[in-house]
Design a protein around this motif. Sequence first.
Motif, mmCIF file in Angstrom:
data_model
loop_
_atom_site.group_PDB
_atom_site.id
_atom_site.type_symbol
_atom_site.label_atom_id
_atom_site.label_comp_id
_atom_site.label_asym_id
_atom_site.label_seq_id
_atom_site.Cartn_x
_atom_site.Cartn_y
_atom_site.Cartn_z
ATOM 1 N N ILE A 164 -1.183 -5.596 1.554
ATOM 2 C CA ILE A 164 -1.851 -4.885 2.643
ATOM 3 C C ILE A 164 -3.000 -4.009 2.112
ATOM 4 O O ILE A 164 -4.047 -3.886 2.737
ATOM 5 C CB ILE A 164 -0.802 -4.080 3.466
ATOM 6 C CG1 ILE A 164 -1.394 -3.556 4.756
ATOM 7 C CG2 ILE A 164 -0.144 -2.976 2.712
ATOM 8 C CD1 ILE A 164 -1.337 -4.575 5.847
ATOM 9 N N ARG A 165 -2.784 -3.440 0.927
ATOM 10 C CA ARG A 165 -3.838 -2.603 0.315
ATOM 11 C C ARG A 165 -5.056 -3.445 -0.036
ATOM 12 O O ARG A 165 -6.192 -3.014 0.107
ATOM 13 C CB ARG A 165 -3.335 -1.961 -0.986
ATOM 14 C CG ARG A 165 -2.102 -1.162 -0.808
ATOM 15 C CD ARG A 165 -2.397 0.020 0.056
ATOM 16 N NE ARG A 165 -1.335 0.973 -0.059
ATOM 17 C CZ ARG A 165 -1.323 2.148 0.516
ATOM 18 N NH1 ARG A 165 -2.331 2.526 1.253
ATOM 19 N NH2 ARG A 165 -0.317 2.955 0.362
ATOM 20 N N TYR A 166 -4.794 -4.645 -0.558
ATOM 21 C CA TYR A 166 -5.914 -5.508 -0.962
ATOM 22 C C TYR A 166 -6.659 -5.979 0.289
ATOM 23 O O TYR A 166 -7.889 -6.043 0.310
ATOM 24 C CB TYR A 166 -5.419 -6.703 -1.799
ATOM 25 C CG TYR A 166 -4.502 -6.273 -2.931
ATOM 26 C CD1 TYR A 166 -4.774 -5.101 -3.640
ATOM 27 C CD2 TYR A 166 -3.363 -6.990 -3.279
ATOM 28 C CE1 TYR A 166 -3.928 -4.666 -4.656
ATOM 29 C CE2 TYR A 166 -2.515 -6.563 -4.296
ATOM 30 C CZ TYR A 166 -2.796 -5.399 -4.970
ATOM 31 O OH TYR A 166 -1.972 -4.971 -5.968
ATOM 32 N N SER A 167 -5.871 -6.233 1.337
ATOM 33 C CA SER A 167 -6.462 -6.688 2.575
ATOM 34 C C SER A 167 -7.328 -5.575 3.192
ATOM 35 O O SER A 167 -8.441 -5.823 3.667
ATOM 36 C CB SER A 167 -5.298 -7.124 3.457
ATOM 37 O OG SER A 167 -5.654 -7.220 4.749
ATOM 38 N N ASP A 168 -6.865 -4.318 3.127
ATOM 39 C CA ASP A 168 -7.657 -3.185 3.643
ATOM 40 C C ASP A 168 -8.968 -3.048 2.878
ATOM 41 O O ASP A 168 -10.029 -2.836 3.464
ATOM 42 C CB ASP A 168 -6.882 -1.862 3.488
ATOM 43 C CG ASP A 168 -5.737 -1.773 4.476
ATOM 44 O OD1 ASP A 168 -5.678 -2.603 5.400
ATOM 45 O OD2 ASP A 168 -4.881 -0.871 4.297
ATOM 46 N N VAL A 194 -6.852 -5.318 -9.205
ATOM 47 C CA VAL A 194 -6.862 -4.352 -10.314
ATOM 48 C C VAL A 194 -7.705 -3.128 -9.942
ATOM 49 O O VAL A 194 -7.344 -1.984 -10.229
ATOM 50 C CB VAL A 194 -7.343 -5.055 -11.616
ATOM 51 C CG1 VAL A 194 -8.837 -5.278 -11.631
ATOM 52 C CG2 VAL A 194 -6.916 -4.303 -12.848
ATOM 53 N N VAL A 195 -8.812 -3.351 -9.236
ATOM 54 C CA VAL A 195 -9.706 -2.253 -8.858
ATOM 55 C C VAL A 195 -9.031 -1.352 -7.815
ATOM 56 O O VAL A 195 -9.057 -0.128 -7.915
ATOM 57 C CB VAL A 195 -11.042 -2.842 -8.337
ATOM 58 C CG1 VAL A 195 -11.837 -1.831 -7.550
ATOM 59 C CG2 VAL A 195 -11.852 -3.389 -9.506
ATOM 60 N N VAL A 196 -8.374 -1.971 -6.844
ATOM 61 C CA VAL A 196 -7.694 -1.193 -5.799
ATOM 62 C C VAL A 196 -6.559 -0.372 -6.426
ATOM 63 O O VAL A 196 -6.408 0.819 -6.159
ATOM 64 C CB VAL A 196 -7.153 -2.148 -4.700
ATOM 65 C CG1 VAL A 196 -6.244 -1.417 -3.729
ATOM 66 C CG2 VAL A 196 -8.311 -2.812 -3.972
ATOM 67 N N ASP A 197 -5.775 -1.007 -7.286
ATOM 68 C CA ASP A 197 -4.622 -0.310 -7.870
ATOM 69 C C ASP A 197 -5.050 0.810 -8.816
ATOM 70 O O ASP A 197 -4.481 1.901 -8.789
ATOM 71 C CB ASP A 197 -3.737 -1.299 -8.632
ATOM 72 C CG ASP A 197 -3.042 -2.258 -7.689
ATOM 73 O OD1 ASP A 197 -3.029 -1.999 -6.482
ATOM 74 O OD2 ASP A 197 -2.515 -3.278 -8.175
#
Length: 291
Positions: free
Chosen positions: A79-83, A184-187
């Motif tokens: 969901i985070r990657y999708s956002d 990797v960038v989001v995390d």
Amino acid sequence: MYIGRFAPSPTGPLHAGSLVAALASYLDARAHHGRWLIRIEDVDEARTVAGAAEDIIQTLAAFGMRSDGEILLQSARQIRYSDAFDKLGGAVYACACSRKEIADSRVTLAADGAVIYPGTCRNGLAPGRTPRAWRVRVPAATDPHALIQFDDRWQGLISENLAEHVGDFVLKRADGFWAYQLAVVVDDAEQGVTDIVRGADLLESTARQIYLQRLLGFSTPRYLHVPAVVNDRGEKLSKQTGAQPLDVRNSINALMGAAEHLGLTLSHAPSSVDEFWSLAIPAWGQRFVRT
Ligand code: GLU
């Protein structure tokens, strides 16, 4: 506050090559009196091996390395990657090209031998074509934003022109998985990572990651890429090239081998894992921590 991380892909047990990356990231965090996090990068679920994540975490613990916070699993963070992907708006576009079509369309190769995407679907899909993957646009080679530069704490100044070296790259893959570059960038941003210490095989991914950080409004961490460990055929150690799992009963030798690869000189041979850390942390600090 320094926050570092070790982010293994659970494709097999820890080996001498991944130990070097774990050790360097851990030493850098400890020498900076910072936090060190483990993150399991199982975003590519097709490559995930059952039990490998637990095995890696246990092996790290046997070497004295434990995460200072919750261990994130990328597979639980879709969901985070999708956002983040949604935030990119018009910077991304659907691409219908198969690998073969891309390979056939142009001969330009990137530094790593990959084919640079020729931009076929950049201005919309041709009639009757179905989207397979999603790509992010990179600026034209002559646009100053295409040139990404960073000062790597081991490798020195790195410059990469994204248009010339990579081209528009995939964020959501044809098999439906989010690409490593986006995850990797989001995390790293969400975990507040200030310092990325990892193997030099990821050096040429860094420009793409910095570009995404800029598009998403994230700050760019500092980078340190340690030389990759190669076998006697000159291949990077990995499960594919036959790297052997580490033997935790021989932890001091494994740690000493990894420290030697990093060029650390310890005042004497440690007789316990605790003693290893008490010698290796200051040795790393002397070389890499600016006071
Ligand atoms: N998961 C990646 C790997 O095991 C490392 C990613 C990173 O450190 O940025 O190769």
